[in-house]
Design an enzyme around this catalytic site. Structure first.
Site, PDB file in Angstrom:
ATOM      1  N   SER A  21       0.837  -1.197   0.000  1.00  0.00           N
ATOM      2  CA  SER A  21       0.000   0.000   0.000  1.00  0.00           C
ATOM      3  C   SER A  21       0.871   1.245   0.000  1.00  0.00           C
ATOM      4  O   SER A  21       2.052   1.193   0.347  1.00  0.00           O
ATOM      5  CB  SER A  21      -0.927  -0.009   1.213  1.00  0.00           C
ATOM      6  OG  SER A  21      -0.167  -0.030   2.404  1.00  0.00           O
ATOM      7  N   CYS A  22       0.277   2.345  -0.414  1.00  0.00           N
ATOM      8  CA  CYS A  22       1.012   3.610  -0.450  1.00  0.00           C
ATOM      9  C   CYS A  22       1.402   4.016   0.970  1.00  0.00           C
ATOM     10  O   CYS A  22       0.636   3.757   1.891  1.00  0.00           O
ATOM     11  CB  CYS A  22       0.158   4.696  -1.102  1.00  0.00           C
ATOM     12  SG  CYS A  22       0.033   4.439  -2.881  1.00  0.00           S
ATOM     13  N   PRO A  23       2.572   4.563   1.145  1.00  0.00           N
ATOM     14  CA  PRO A  23       3.490   5.130   0.149  1.00  0.00           C
ATOM     15  C   PRO A  23       4.581   4.172  -0.315  1.00  0.00           C
ATOM     16  O   PRO A  23       5.502   4.576  -1.008  1.00  0.00           O
ATOM     17  CB  PRO A  23       4.118   6.294   0.901  1.00  0.00           C
ATOM     18  CG  PRO A  23       4.282   5.753   2.296  1.00  0.00           C
ATOM     19  CD  PRO A  23       3.025   4.908   2.512  1.00  0.00           C
ATOM     20  N   CYS A  48      -1.779  -0.757  -6.036  1.00  0.00           N
ATOM     21  CA  CYS A  48      -2.355   0.251  -5.143  1.00  0.00           C
ATOM     22  C   CYS A  48      -2.888   1.393  -6.015  1.00  0.00           C
ATOM     23  O   CYS A  48      -2.117   2.000  -6.765  1.00  0.00           O
ATOM     24  CB  CYS A  48      -1.292   0.773  -4.175  1.00  0.00           C
ATOM     25  SG  CYS A  48      -1.869   2.128  -3.141  1.00  0.00           S
ATOM     26  N   GLN A  50      -3.608   4.446  -5.579  1.00  0.00           N
ATOM     27  CA  GLN A  50      -2.939   5.741  -5.420  1.00  0.00           C
ATOM     28  C   GLN A  50      -1.613   5.784  -6.173  1.00  0.00           C
ATOM     29  O   GLN A  50      -1.114   6.860  -6.503  1.00  0.00           O
ATOM     30  CB  GLN A  50      -2.719   6.050  -3.947  1.00  0.00           C
ATOM     31  CG  GLN A  50      -4.016   6.260  -3.193  1.00  0.00           C
ATOM     32  CD  GLN A  50      -3.805   6.212  -1.691  1.00  0.00           C
ATOM     33  OE1 GLN A  50      -3.015   5.421  -1.202  1.00  0.00           O
ATOM     34  NE2 GLN A  50      -4.524   7.054  -0.972  1.00  0.00           N
TER      35      GLN A  50
END
Length: 83
Positions: A21-23, A48, A50
């Site tokens: 997942s981000c970041p 992800c 984002q």
């Protein structure tokens, strides 16, 4: 910037960050770029949502060139030329 599904890009390295997942996709991409010489192409594979914005923006902000992006279902592909 988007590529055709049949277009071939010769890559010098691949970073698969699916499941992160981000970041983290963005951070791992910047780390992987450090291991490649100028002019080399890094393929980044992520899922992800984002990342579709964060990875190309971060690479560009750090002076690298995003030569192509591609989305296949929920999988994102980025092709970044190291500066």
């Amino acid at each position: 910037m988007d590529r055709n599904k049949n277009e071939q890009i010769l890559v010098d390295g691949t970073l698969d960050v699916r499941g992160e997942s981000c970041p983290y996709p963005e951070l791992y991409t910047l780390d992987a770029i450090k291991n490649l010489e100028s002019g080399k192409i890094l393929e980044v594979i992520a899922d992800c949502p984002q990342s579709f914005i964060n990875v190309p923006e971060s690479a560009t902000r750090h002076g690298h060139k995003v030569i192509s992006t591609f989305k296949d279902g929920s999988t994102l592909y980025f092709y970044i030329q190291v500066s």
